[in-house]
Design a protein around this motif. Structure first.
Motif, PDB file in Angstrom:
ATOM      1  N   ARG A  21       0.812  -1.275  -0.225  1.00  0.00           N
ATOM      2  CA  ARG A  21      -0.085   0.007  -0.087  1.00  0.00           C
ATOM      3  C   ARG A  21       1.013   1.222   0.018  1.00  0.00           C
ATOM      4  N   LEU A  22       2.043   0.905   0.619  1.00  0.00           N
ATOM      5  CA  LEU A  22       2.753   2.387   0.757  1.00  0.00           C
ATOM      6  C   LEU A  22       3.606   2.419  -0.626  1.00  0.00           C
ATOM      7  N   VAL A  23       4.073   1.740  -1.071  1.00  0.00           N
ATOM      8  CA  VAL A  23       5.089   1.838  -2.563  1.00  0.00           C
ATOM      9  C   VAL A  23       4.168   1.861  -3.833  1.00  0.00           C
ATOM     10  N   GLY A  24       2.774   1.402  -3.550  1.00  0.00           N
ATOM     11  CA  GLY A  24       1.916   1.597  -4.808  1.00  0.00           C
ATOM     12  C   GLY A  24       2.287   0.666  -5.970  1.00  0.00           C
ATOM     13  N   HIS A  25       1.389   0.798  -6.916  1.00  0.00           N
ATOM     14  CA  HIS A  25       1.514   0.014  -8.027  1.00  0.00           C
ATOM     15  C   HIS A  25       2.451   0.638  -9.035  1.00  0.00           C
ATOM     16  N   PRO A  26       3.417  -0.097  -9.737  1.00  0.00           N
ATOM     17  CA  PRO A  26       3.421  -1.676  -9.850  1.00  0.00           C
ATOM     18  C   PRO A  26       4.721  -2.364  -8.981  1.00  0.00           C
ATOM     19  N   ARG A  27       5.005  -1.297  -8.109  1.00  0.00           N
ATOM     20  CA  ARG A  27       6.075  -1.998  -7.035  1.00  0.00           C
ATOM     21  C   ARG A  27       5.774  -2.840  -6.091  1.00  0.00           C
ATOM     22  N   GLY A  28       4.510  -2.906  -5.829  1.00  0.00           N
ATOM     23  CA  GLY A  28       3.880  -3.736  -4.679  1.00  0.00           C
ATOM     24  C   GLY A  28       3.836  -5.159  -5.239  1.00  0.00           C
ATOM     25  N   LEU A  29       3.920  -5.685  -6.333  1.00  0.00           N
ATOM     26  CA  LEU A  29       4.031  -6.972  -7.189  1.00  0.00           C
ATOM     27  C   LEU A  29       5.529  -7.318  -6.859  1.00  0.00           C
ATOM     28  N   GLY A  30       6.462  -6.627  -7.057  1.00  0.00           N
ATOM     29  CA  GLY A  30       7.891  -6.788  -6.902  1.00  0.00           C
ATOM     30  C   GLY A  30       7.976  -7.077  -5.473  1.00  0.00           C
ATOM     31  N   LEU A  31       7.685  -6.315  -4.442  1.00  0.00           N
ATOM     32  CA  LEU A  31       7.664  -6.328  -3.224  1.00  0.00           C
ATOM     33  C   LEU A  31       7.085  -7.766  -2.571  1.00  0.00           C
ATOM     34  N   GLY A  32       5.990  -8.178  -3.336  1.00  0.00           N
ATOM     35  CA  GLY A  32       5.253  -9.284  -2.928  1.00  0.00           C
ATOM     36  C   GLY A  32       6.177 -10.597  -3.176  1.00  0.00           C
ATOM     37  N   ILE A  33       6.493 -10.623  -4.464  1.00  0.00           N
ATOM     38  CA  ILE A  33       7.583 -11.817  -4.832  1.00  0.00           C
ATOM     39  C   ILE A  33       8.690 -11.692  -4.017  1.00  0.00           C
ATOM     40  N   LEU A  34       9.526 -10.672  -3.597  1.00  0.00           N
ATOM     41  CA  LEU A  34      10.830 -10.756  -2.755  1.00  0.00           C
ATOM     42  C   LEU A  34      10.147 -11.250  -1.499  1.00  0.00           C
ATOM     43  N   CYS A  35       8.957 -10.977  -0.959  1.00  0.00           N
ATOM     44  CA  CYS A  35       8.723 -11.434   0.437  1.00  0.00           C
ATOM     45  C   CYS A  35       8.449 -12.999   0.472  1.00  0.00           C
ATOM     46  N   ALA A  36       7.902 -13.355  -0.705  1.00  0.00           N
ATOM     47  CA  ALA A  36       7.364 -14.822  -0.823  1.00  0.00           C
ATOM     48  C   ALA A  36       8.779 -15.452  -0.926  1.00  0.00           C
ATOM     49  N   GLY A  64       1.552 -20.666   0.142  1.00  0.00           N
ATOM     50  CA  GLY A  64       1.768 -19.344   0.703  1.00  0.00           C
ATOM     51  C   GLY A  64       2.478 -18.415   0.100  1.00  0.00           C
ATOM     52  N   SER A  65       3.460 -18.663  -0.774  1.00  0.00           N
ATOM     53  CA  SER A  65       4.249 -17.672  -1.610  1.00  0.00           C
ATOM     54  C   SER A  65       3.410 -17.210  -2.670  1.00  0.00           C
ATOM     55  N   VAL A  66       2.467 -17.936  -3.446  1.00  0.00           N
ATOM     56  CA  VAL A  66       1.551 -17.082  -4.077  1.00  0.00           C
ATOM     57  C   VAL A  66       0.546 -16.263  -3.441  1.00  0.00           C
ATOM     58  N   ALA A  67       0.280 -16.416  -2.359  1.00  0.00           N
ATOM     59  CA  ALA A  67      -0.906 -15.785  -1.477  1.00  0.00           C
ATOM     60  C   ALA A  67       0.085 -14.428  -1.058  1.00  0.00           C
ATOM     61  N   ILE A  68       1.343 -14.494  -0.813  1.00  0.00           N
ATOM     62  CA  ILE A  68       2.240 -13.453  -0.499  1.00  0.00           C
ATOM     63  C   ILE A  68       2.364 -12.452  -1.620  1.00  0.00           C
ATOM     64  N   ALA A  69       2.428 -12.835  -2.662  1.00  0.00           N
ATOM     65  CA  ALA A  69       2.882 -12.253  -4.130  1.00  0.00           C
ATOM     66  C   ALA A  69       1.579 -11.495  -4.154  1.00  0.00           C
ATOM     67  N   THR A  70       0.342 -12.288  -4.058  1.00  0.00           N
ATOM     68  CA  THR A  70      -0.763 -11.550  -4.472  1.00  0.00           C
ATOM     69  C   THR A  70      -1.264 -10.695  -3.781  1.00  0.00           C
ATOM     70  N   MET A  71      -0.886 -10.694  -2.337  1.00  0.00           N
ATOM     71  CA  MET A  71      -1.051  -9.447  -1.256  1.00  0.00           C
ATOM     72  C   MET A  71      -0.628  -8.477  -1.780  1.00  0.00           C
ATOM     73  N   GLY A  72       0.809  -8.490  -2.261  1.00  0.00           N
ATOM     74  CA  GLY A  72       1.460  -7.254  -2.490  1.00  0.00           C
ATOM     75  C   GLY A  72       0.967  -6.550  -3.760  1.00  0.00           C
ATOM     76  N   LEU A  73       0.579  -7.341  -4.749  1.00  0.00           N
ATOM     77  CA  LEU A  73      -0.128  -6.848  -5.916  1.00  0.00           C
ATOM     78  C   LEU A  73      -1.544  -6.165  -5.634  1.00  0.00           C
ATOM     79  N   TRP A  74      -2.238  -6.771  -4.838  1.00  0.00           N
ATOM     80  CA  TRP A  74      -3.673  -6.363  -4.608  1.00  0.00           C
ATOM     81  C   TRP A  74      -3.528  -5.149  -3.601  1.00  0.00           C
ATOM     82  N   THR A  75      -2.777  -4.825  -2.602  1.00  0.00           N
ATOM     83  CA  THR A  75      -2.719  -3.665  -1.865  1.00  0.00           C
ATOM     84  C   THR A  75      -2.077  -2.542  -2.786  1.00  0.00           C
ATOM     85  N   SER A  76      -1.256  -2.950  -3.445  1.00  0.00           N
ATOM     86  CA  SER A  76      -0.645  -1.693  -4.313  1.00  0.00           C
ATOM     87  C   SER A  76      -1.670  -1.097  -5.288  1.00  0.00           C
ATOM     88  N   CYS A  77      -2.489  -2.019  -5.746  1.00  0.00           N
ATOM     89  CA  CYS A  77      -3.534  -1.563  -6.531  1.00  0.00           C
ATOM     90  C   CYS A  77      -4.509  -0.857  -6.024  1.00  0.00           C
TER      91      CYS A  77
END
Length: 446
Positions: A21-36, A64-77
């Motif tokens: 949510r803080l970094v916004g789209h599209p950087r949220g997806l990259g953050l989610g992949i890194l966290c996964a 769980g990894s897919v959920a983490i990456a999806t959460m990053g994408l969803w909150t950034s959007c």
């Protein structure tokens, strides 16, 4: 096994949600992949090779990894545009930064130059008899150069607080014309203590707009002058050039500068007055009298004019002081000073010589005229004297010395006048001089 997977998963997915949510789209997806990937490495380090022995465990880790990456994408959007602005304010362009820096440099240069100009002006005019008219011209110059202000007028608030006196009247022969201090925009500024600036838009306060509309002359800018908590004057301008990047902060800086210069001159004049004017009589002190008389004497000799120096002694005043009635003695000297000032001409010089004696320099006088003036002064002083019959009588003794044709020095004239004053006391007469003129008999003050 399940706890080993879930315990790190919950804080990581929560951190991903907040970060996306803080970094916004599209950087949220990259953050989610890194966290996964971080979660996968953490689980591998915890479980070792046992992780790959169970298909259920591997499937859980992948989910769980897919959920983490999806959460990053969803909150950034779903992040709002305001959130991204808060975290990443727009950077100034090099051009904007250059312009702001140039303006700050110009203001700093102008400020320093204005203060230097005032230092030079003060050194030139601080010894003027009345420096305020010249100060009015200095204010005009400062406000024009700093703010593009024209039709600038400066006023001093008189003692009663109801009249404004201009610092300068130009070439007017009628003297300084006072104006009411509580009317129009000037009255509003003095009463409220707040500056007035007209920017082309009527004020919200209808009273202020009415003051501006009913004024005898248009005022674009006006501000009060303060010395401590007391308002002692006002400055107004008929026009201000708003194209000069004038902002309220810039105008406020000009107001503070003018206030500072005004106070500096005010205290300088008062300091000079304290050292040159006797507090009791309102006449010059001895040192100030000597300075002014030297200048007047040189000018008189240059113009070929005769001068006379007189000493006026209030014989018996010391007895009043010695009896402890200092207030009575001061009141007598004050009234005598007023009487002398009312009689003398503007280019004559008068001062207090010591506790009971006054010094006078009379310009352009022959022996007869000088004797007449001093005799008239003696009559005026006698009328002002306060008599205490128990302590003795106060008498007026006068000594007079003239320049003649030999043009003596000032101190020589004063010494001769003091000698004649002693002769008047010895001979019990009011006036003694080094001219062959009739002398008046001594008369007690009554």
């Amino acid at each position: 096994m399940t706890l080993t997977l879930l315990l790190p998963w919950f804080p990581i997915i929560l951190a991903t949600a907040v970060g996306g949510r803080l970094v916004g789209h599209p950087r949220g997806l990259g953050l989610g992949i890194l966290c996964a990937l971080f979660w996968t490495v953490l689980v591998q380090a915890s479980m070792g090779t046992e992780l790959w022995d169970s298909g259920w465990t591997v499937a859980t880790m992948v989910a769980g990894s897919v959920a983490i990456a999806t959460m990053g994408l969803w909150t950034s959007c779903t992040a709002s545009p305001d959130d991204s602005k808060k975290t990443a304010p727009p950077a100034q362009s090099p051009r904007d930064a250059t312009e702001i820096g140039a303006k700050d440099h110009d203001v700093s240069t102008l400020l320093g130059a204005t203060i230097d100009r005032f230092d030079d002006w003060l050194a030139e005019h601080v010894d003027d008899v009345d420096p305020w008219p010249a100060f009015d011209g200095f204010i005009r110059s400062v406000l024009f150069k700093s703010c593009g202000a024209t039709h600038v007028k400066s006023f001093r608030l008189l003692g009663d607080g109801q009249q404004l006196e201009p610092l300068h009247t130009g070439d007017s022969l009628a003297g300084k014309e006072c104006i009411p201090a509580r009317l129009g925009i000037k009255g509003h500024v003095l009463t409220s203590g707040r500056p007035y600036l007209f920017c082309g838009v009527p004020y919200d306060d209808p009273t202020v707009s009415e003051f501006a509309a009913n004024g005898r002359e248009p005022i674009a800018w006006s501000f009060p002058i303060r010395i401590g908590e007391k308002r002692c004057g006002i400055v107004s301008a008929g026009h201000v050039d708003m194209s000069m990047h004038n902002t309220r902060s810039r105008l406020s800086g000009a107001e503070q500068l003018v206030n500072l210069f005004w106070r500096t001159l005010h205290y300088g004049v008062h300091s000079k007055t304290a050292t040159e004017i006797d507090a009791v009589t309102g006449l010059r002190t001895r040192s100030a009298f000597l300075t002014a008389s030297e200048r007047a004497l040189r000018q008189s000799y240059k113009d070929g004019e005769p001068v006379a120096v007189a000493v006026l002694d209030l014989e018996g005043l010391r007895a009043i002081n010695d009896s402890g009635r200092w207030e009575s003695a001061d009141e007598l000297m004050r009234s005598v000073g007023d009487a002398v000032l009312a009689k003398l001409r503007a280019d004559d010089v008068v001062g207090r010589f010591d506790g009971s004696r006054l010094l006078l320099m009379l310009r352009r006088v022959d022996p007869e005229l000088a004797t007449l003036i001093i005799n008239q002064l003696a009559v005026r002083i006698r009328a002002q004297c306060s008599v205490d019959r128990e302590r003795g009588t106060v008498r007026v003794r006068c000594g007079l010395a003239g320049s003649g044709s030999d043009m003596p020095e000032l101190r020589a004239l004063i010494t001769r006048a003091v000698h004649q004053c002693r002769r008047a006391r010895r001979d019990d007469v009011v006036l003694a001089s080094d001219w062959n003129t009739p002398e008046s008999v001594g008369v007690a003050c009554s």
